[in-house]
Write a protein that holds these residues in place. Structure first.
Motif, PDB file in Angstrom:
ATOM      1  N   SER A 204      -4.961 -27.040   2.009  1.00  0.00           N
ATOM      2  CA  SER A 204      -6.289 -27.279   1.445  1.00  0.00           C
ATOM      3  C   SER A 204      -7.148 -28.109   2.392  1.00  0.00           C
ATOM      4  CB  SER A 204      -6.157 -27.994   0.096  1.00  0.00           C
ATOM      5  OG  SER A 204      -5.458 -27.199  -0.832  1.00  0.00           O
ATOM      6  N   GLU A 207      -8.532 -25.862   5.029  1.00  0.00           N
ATOM      7  CA  GLU A 207      -9.638 -25.067   4.509  1.00  0.00           C
ATOM      8  C   GLU A 207     -10.913 -25.905   4.442  1.00  0.00           C
ATOM      9  OE1 GLU A 207      -8.350 -23.570   0.785  1.00  0.00           O
ATOM     10  OE2 GLU A 207      -6.936 -22.124   1.629  1.00  0.00           O
ATOM     11  N   ILE A 291      -3.711 -18.579   6.212  1.00  0.00           N
ATOM     12  CA  ILE A 291      -4.808 -19.431   6.664  1.00  0.00           C
ATOM     13  C   ILE A 291      -5.241 -18.992   8.048  1.00  0.00           C
ATOM     14  CG2 ILE A 291      -5.449 -21.779   7.279  1.00  0.00           C
ATOM     15  CD1 ILE A 291      -3.343 -22.712   5.329  1.00  0.00           C
TER      16      ILE A 291
END
Length: 498
Positions: A204, A207, A291
């Motif tokens: 996360s 991101e 990712i």
């Protein structure tokens, strides 16, 4: 010159307890120089010794203010120290810490402030205790770890808004200094008070960094990337960490933190395709989207406003997406040891301590002077000087047993120091050992018959000048066979030497 001579006579009278005689002289001097801080200090000292605390505080405060206005900070220290022995006022201690900082003794300021804060917080006065800890953080504002602990204490004390504001400002400073562990800890702490969210996992966080990069916030993106790197390394996912570090160098080719981490990680070993494509976090039942790190064209224009708004919303979602958990209750007293452990010694000039000791002696604050000199005993180049001054100060304070122990070592180190030998004679006389006092005085007179009042004191103690021992003949005897000390019950904690 006459005024200075009269002031010295008044000081001698005060030291000998002849307060009435000293007052006559000081009143005369005050009529001529009412703003002389030295006169006010002595009058305050006499008032305190005579039991008039109100008059003492008034006089000493006046002396302190004049000394400070003149920039005579060491003398101001003496006044504040005596004021604190009369009345332990917190504001005066803060003022004292400020002056210690000005004269280059931050360690003294920090130590005194922490001791007071510790007493306050453990007795339940969190508000005032935190004021003293805040002052410590100002004095050592480069100590980010110390400031972080203070920020925690603000938050846990119930001052959430103030604490969060402090931590956010500290976070900005930590980002600028690449203190990624501090950034991570601040994020985790703030998350507990912003909806109770947990810290972002590496996926996360990456991101989030990608989105920050896309909207042009390169520096903030780099910070998040580097925090993710730290997390990945701790999880032994070094391959992914290397990829992110290379991404950082694309954004900032001169980023030293990324270069250092890459050097520390070393070359990547050859891995199988299965391992290379492994998830960052432990595999879950549902396959997650891989990712990717989008490349940024150097000459590309910024995305349209609508796209940026959508990405900002994504960022906000990422920061809030994890589950809530209850806040942790922590007592400030539990953090005091952690705060103290984060305190560090700062450089200071030992010569300043010598000057402070001289001033405290002149102000007749012997116990404070002694404590000041003791702090130089562990400084090798100042040790012998500190020992000599401790010995002479103990003599002036009438503590002859303690004085003898320091002076005995000092005379071994510097047997030709007449001042040390003279004070050794005074210590022996104070203990009632006239025989050894006469030996020391005889040695002084054989070198310099005019030294202070050595000849008069020698005759007063019954000495005869028929025998003139050589200066160094009996040094060994004096040191090897010191006069027996008065018997005491229990161990003598003041024995330092011999």
């Amino acid at each position: 010159m006459m005024g200075e001579e009269l002031l010295n006579r008044a000081r001698e009278a005060v030291e000998e307890g002849r307060f009435d005689q000293a007052l006559v002289t000081l009143r005369r001097l005050e009529a001529e120089s009412p703003q002389d801080p030295n006169i006010n200090q002595l009058l305050g000292h006499i008032a305190f010794r005579s039991g008039d605390s109100d008059e003492a505080i008034k006089r000493l405060m006046r002396a302190y203010e004049i000394f400070e206005d003149r920039g005579e900070y060491i003398q101001a220290v003496g006044c504040l120290e005596e004021l604190l022995t009369i009345e332990p006022d917190p504001d005066r201690l803060l003022a004292l810490a400020t002056i210690y900082d000005k004269i280059g003794l931050k360690n003294e300021a920090i130590s005194r402030l922490f001791d007071k804060a510790n007493d306050m917080i453990r007795s339940g006065d969190d508000e005032n205790g935190l004021k003293f800890l805040a002052k410590i953080c100002v004095l050592d504002n480069e100590n980010v770890k110390l400031c972080l602990i203070f920020g925690k204490m603000l938050v846990y004390s119930g001052q959430e808004e103030k604490g969060k504001d402090y931590l956010n400002r500290l976070r900005s400073a930590a980002v600028a200094r690449n203190e990624n562990e501090i950034v991570t800890e601040i994020d985790s702490l703030l998350a507990q008070y912003d909806g109770g969210s947990e810290e972002l996992d590496p996926k996360s966080r990456m991101e989030l960094a990608n989105l920050l990069s896309e909207i042009g916030s390169a520096q903030e993106a780099i910070t998040e990337y580097l925090v993710a790197v730290s997390d990945l390394i701790s999880m032994n996912q070094k391959s992914e960490a290397r990829k992110i570090l290379h991404r950082v160098l694309e954004l900032d080719p001169d980023n030293m933190k990324a270069k250092e981490e890459l050097d520390r990680l070393g070359e990547e070993v050859e891995v199988t395709e299965e391992v290379e494509q492994a998830e960052l976090i432990e595999p879950k039942a549902v396959e997650e989207e891989e990712i990717t790190t989008p490349a940024i064209e150097e000459d590309s224009d910024l995305p349209p406003i609508e796209a940026i708004e959508g990405q900002v919303a994504d960022i906000e979602f990422l920061l809030k997406e994890v589950e809530s958990k209850p806040r942790i209750e922590v007592k400030l007293s539990d953090l005091l040891d952690e705060f103290k452990a984060a305190m560090r010694p700062l450089p200071e000039d030992p010569n300043i301590r010598l000057k402070i000791g001289e001033v405290l002696n002149r102000l007749l604050l012997f116990n404070l002077a002694i404590e000041n000199y003791k702090k130089l005993l562990n400084v090798p180049e100042f040790r012998i000087n500190a020992i000599e001054r401790l010995g002479t100060t103990f003599v002036r304070a009438g503590k002859y047993n303690e004085a003898l122990r320091y002076l005995a070592e000092a005379i071994v180190q510097r047997p030709d120091n007449l001042e040390v030998r003279y004070n050794l004679a005074l210590a022996y006389r104070g203990m009632g050992d006239h025989e050894n006092a006469l030996k020391q005085l005889s040695n002084i007179i054989s070198v310099n018959p005019q030294y202070r009042d050595a000849s008069d004191l020698y005759r007063h103690l019954g000495g005869k000048r028929e025998e003139k021992p050589a200066f160094r003949d009996d040094i060994g005897e004096v040191i090897q066979k010191p006069a027996p000390f008065p018997e005491k019950s229990g161990p003598d904690d003041n024995i330092v030497f011999i």
